[in-house]
Motif scaffolding. Structure first.
Motif, mmCIF file in Angstrom:
data_model
loop_
_atom_site.group_PDB
_atom_site.id
_atom_site.type_symbol
_atom_site.label_atom_id
_atom_site.label_comp_id
_atom_site.label_asym_id
_atom_site.label_seq_id
_atom_site.Cartn_x
_atom_site.Cartn_y
_atom_site.Cartn_z
ATOM 1 N N GLU A 139 -10.565 -6.771 -14.774
ATOM 2 C CA GLU A 139 -10.875 -5.856 -13.689
ATOM 3 C C GLU A 139 -9.578 -5.371 -13.042
ATOM 4 O OE1 GLU A 139 -13.518 -6.362 -9.930
ATOM 5 O OE2 GLU A 139 -14.495 -7.371 -11.611
ATOM 6 N N ASN A 140 -9.561 -4.128 -12.611
ATOM 7 C CA ASN A 140 -8.388 -3.611 -11.915
ATOM 8 C C ASN A 140 -8.255 -4.278 -10.552
ATOM 9 O OD1 ASN A 140 -8.091 -1.929 -14.075
ATOM 10 N ND2 ASN A 140 -8.635 -0.069 -13.003
ATOM 11 N N PHE A 141 -7.021 -4.473 -10.124
ATOM 12 C CA PHE A 141 -6.739 -5.027 -8.804
ATOM 13 C C PHE A 141 -6.588 -3.864 -7.831
ATOM 14 C CE2 PHE A 141 -3.347 -5.945 -5.712
ATOM 15 C CZ PHE A 141 -3.977 -6.934 -4.990
ATOM 16 N N LYS A 142 -7.331 -3.906 -6.739
ATOM 17 C CA LYS A 142 -7.253 -2.866 -5.708
ATOM 18 C C LYS A 142 -7.052 -3.520 -4.356
ATOM 19 C CE LYS A 142 -10.510 0.353 -7.860
ATOM 20 N NZ LYS A 142 -11.780 1.085 -7.650
ATOM 21 N N VAL A 143 -6.216 -2.878 -3.532
ATOM 22 C CA VAL A 143 -6.009 -3.386 -2.190
ATOM 23 C C VAL A 143 -5.815 -2.198 -1.243
ATOM 24 C CG1 VAL A 143 -3.508 -3.678 -2.404
ATOM 25 C CG2 VAL A 143 -4.780 -5.112 -0.814
ATOM 26 N N ALA A 144 -6.375 -2.316 -0.054
ATOM 27 C CA ALA A 144 -6.268 -1.265 0.950
ATOM 28 C C ALA A 144 -4.888 -1.301 1.606
ATOM 29 C CB ALA A 144 -7.355 -1.440 2.008
ATOM 30 N N VAL A 145 -4.366 -0.123 1.921
ATOM 31 C CA VAL A 145 -3.100 -0.009 2.629
ATOM 32 C C VAL A 145 -3.265 0.963 3.787
ATOM 33 C CG1 VAL A 145 -1.607 -0.624 0.691
ATOM 34 C CG2 VAL A 145 -2.262 1.759 1.021
ATOM 35 N N GLN A 146 -2.409 0.788 4.789
ATOM 36 C CA GLN A 146 -2.481 1.630 5.983
ATOM 37 C C GLN A 146 -1.071 1.941 6.464
ATOM 38 O OE1 GLN A 146 -4.993 0.039 9.048
ATOM 39 N NE2 GLN A 146 -4.066 1.291 10.622
ATOM 40 N N TYR A 147 -0.879 3.176 6.871
ATOM 41 C CA TYR A 147 0.390 3.574 7.472
ATOM 42 C C TYR A 147 0.052 4.400 8.705
ATOM 43 C CZ TYR A 147 5.146 5.282 7.952
ATOM 44 O OH TYR A 147 6.409 5.569 8.432
ATOM 45 N N ASN A 148 0.494 3.937 9.861
ATOM 46 C CA ASN A 148 0.087 4.528 11.144
ATOM 47 C C ASN A 148 -1.435 4.510 11.208
ATOM 48 O OD1 ASN A 148 2.768 4.891 11.916
ATOM 49 N ND2 ASN A 148 2.851 6.917 10.969
ATOM 50 N N ASP A 149 -2.088 5.631 11.390
ATOM 51 C CA ASP A 149 -3.553 5.646 11.481
ATOM 52 C C ASP A 149 -4.213 6.119 10.191
ATOM 53 O OD1 ASP A 149 -3.557 4.713 14.082
ATOM 54 O OD2 ASP A 149 -3.450 6.725 14.944
ATOM 55 N N GLU A 150 -3.469 6.218 9.114
ATOM 56 C CA GLU A 150 -3.999 6.725 7.853
ATOM 57 C C GLU A 150 -4.211 5.578 6.870
ATOM 58 O OE1 GLU A 150 -1.451 9.808 6.421
ATOM 59 O OE2 GLU A 150 -1.346 10.772 8.365
ATOM 60 N N CYS A 151 -5.296 5.668 6.112
ATOM 61 C CA CYS A 151 -5.644 4.612 5.165
ATOM 62 C C CYS A 151 -5.677 5.144 3.740
ATOM 63 C CB CYS A 151 -7.014 4.026 5.501
ATOM 64 S SG CYS A 151 -7.079 3.234 7.110
ATOM 65 N N GLY A 152 -5.434 4.252 2.818
ATOM 66 C CA GLY A 152 -5.513 4.556 1.398
ATOM 67 C C GLY A 152 -5.622 3.244 0.642
#
Length: 96
Positions: free
Chosen positions: A3-16
């Protein structure tokens, strides 16, 4: 199949999020802000000298980490990304 590894990231108020495909050893950064996406991609494509724990509590050794080589290397590099770029990894937020 891995399975692919995915993790959420955030910079200031923006998410990806960052996705690591284990089969092809590729990184995909999904972030609306192009400049931030580029910062993350640049960091994850570079080699890093990171101090990692050894056998004892105070025993550390320096290793060269290439995030694209394995999911473990990717995770280790992500533990240091905030200090270098200001990008926060949200380990607990699920990524669909």
């Amino acid at each position: 199949m891995q399975e692919n590894f995915k993790v959420a990231v955030q910079y200031n108020d923006e998410c990806g999020y960052v996705e690591y495909e284990q089969a092809s050893k590729t990184i995909k950064v999904v972030f609306d802000n192009e400049a931030t996406r580029q910062i993350i991609e640049t960091y994850l494509s570079a080699e890093h000298v990171i101090r990692v724990p050894g056998e004892g509590l105070l025993d550390f050794k320096e290793v060269i980490i290439k995030p694209v080589e394995s999911v473990d290397n990717m995770k280790t590099a992500l533990t240091r990304i905030w200090e270098k770029t200001g990008v926060h990894v949200d380990w607990s937020r699920p990524v669909a």
